[in-house]
Design an enzyme around this catalytic site. Structure first.
Site, PDB file in Angstrom:
ATOM      1  N   HIS B   7       0.829  -1.209   0.000  1.00  0.00           N
ATOM      2  CA  HIS B   7       0.000   0.000   0.000  1.00  0.00           C
ATOM      3  C   HIS B   7       0.860   1.254   0.000  1.00  0.00           C
ATOM      4  O   HIS B   7       2.059   1.208   0.300  1.00  0.00           O
ATOM      5  CB  HIS B   7      -0.958   0.028   1.204  1.00  0.00           C
ATOM      6  CG  HIS B   7      -0.281   0.075   2.543  1.00  0.00           C
ATOM      7  ND1 HIS B   7       0.055  -1.040   3.262  1.00  0.00           N
ATOM      8  CD2 HIS B   7       0.140   1.131   3.303  1.00  0.00           C
ATOM      9  CE1 HIS B   7       0.637  -0.683   4.403  1.00  0.00           C
ATOM     10  NE2 HIS B   7       0.703   0.623   4.454  1.00  0.00           N
ATOM     11  N   HIS B  79       4.055   7.030   3.933  1.00  0.00           N
ATOM     12  CA  HIS B  79       4.993   5.920   3.725  1.00  0.00           C
ATOM     13  C   HIS B  79       4.512   5.000   2.617  1.00  0.00           C
ATOM     14  O   HIS B  79       3.378   5.113   2.152  1.00  0.00           O
ATOM     15  CB  HIS B  79       5.223   5.128   5.028  1.00  0.00           C
ATOM     16  CG  HIS B  79       4.048   4.342   5.515  1.00  0.00           C
ATOM     17  ND1 HIS B  79       3.154   4.825   6.455  1.00  0.00           N
ATOM     18  CD2 HIS B  79       3.591   3.099   5.204  1.00  0.00           C
ATOM     19  CE1 HIS B  79       2.228   3.914   6.703  1.00  0.00           C
ATOM     20  NE2 HIS B  79       2.459   2.847   5.948  1.00  0.00           N
ATOM     21  N   GLU B 130       7.837   0.840   4.972  1.00  0.00           N
ATOM     22  CA  GLU B 130       7.355  -0.224   5.861  1.00  0.00           C
ATOM     23  C   GLU B 130       7.553  -1.548   5.127  1.00  0.00           C
ATOM     24  O   GLU B 130       7.309  -1.642   3.916  1.00  0.00           O
ATOM     25  CB  GLU B 130       5.865  -0.012   6.162  1.00  0.00           C
ATOM     26  CG  GLU B 130       5.270  -1.076   7.077  1.00  0.00           C
ATOM     27  CD  GLU B 130       3.779  -0.859   7.382  1.00  0.00           C
ATOM     28  OE1 GLU B 130       3.127  -0.102   6.644  1.00  0.00           O
ATOM     29  OE2 GLU B 130       3.279  -1.473   8.349  1.00  0.00           O
TER      30      GLU B 130
END
Lengths: 134, 134
Positions: B7, B79, B130
């Site tokens: 994502h 992010h 991430e």
């Protein structure tokens, strides 16, 4: 209206170092640098299974990302690109909804040889959005 | 090492307005807001054919994105998340290559119920990354 996420574009101050980092540290498949003088950038493509990352470095004197790197010298995410089927219908819908298309509002041929539009980041929570016709 | 782009997370100052904009202006499928008090955010998921966008709004007093919105009040990309098969092997490889893992370096259970790590943006050209085990 929007379809696939075509790419995430990241402006980087050192293209060779960024490509090495994605290849060696993150273990991704990266392309050779590709100069795109018409778009004022040199690009390294990071191929992921479902989309791609584009590492962008300024090329020439009127690069659209030179300004960005002046404000963020270590680099950062520059824009995200969504695919659309019909870029003129997309533009019509967007402007009806009050979103601003950058430049003169006419689709231009983008870095992949297809018509693109950029949308004003103020209308999308600080995110610069590119729409590309596929 | 890295696999799919799981994502792109965008911090937004007004979650309802951002969800409406993705739904009505961009014509995407968006979820209802989901409170994730353990992670200090309320999330709206934007489903794209190949990945998703997560619209994040601070929840509670120790939200990890409150700071970000103080610096960028109109919002912005917070992010990007890549998938990995083995998060401990990923951490070992990353630290061997000199990349810094945020916090105490131990994987935590992330917002999708799977172990995650965050990497220092200074090691990745201003991008907060991430990694999520899939």
């Amino acid at each position: 209206m929007i379809g696939r996420l075509n790419h995430v574009a990241i402006a980087v101050p050192d293209l060779e170092a960024a490509a090495a980092s994605y290849r060696d540290t993150l273990g991704a498949v990266v392309s050779e640098p590709l100069a795109q003088p018409d778009h004022g950038v040199t690009v390294v493509f990071v191929e992921l299974p479902n989309t791609k990352i584009e590492l962008l470095h300024p090329l020439g004197e009127e690069s659209p990302i030179a300004n960005f790197l002046q404000k963020s010298p270590s680099g950062g995410i520059h824009h995200i690109c969504y695919e659309v089927d019909d870029i003129h219908a997309a533009r019509e819908h967007l402007t009806e909804q009050g979103a601003r298309v950058l430049g003169d509002g006419e689709p231009k041929i983008g870095a992949h040889g297809k018509p693109v539009l950029f949308l004003h980041p103020k209308d999308f929570f600080g995110t610069l959005i590119e729409l590309e016709r596929v």
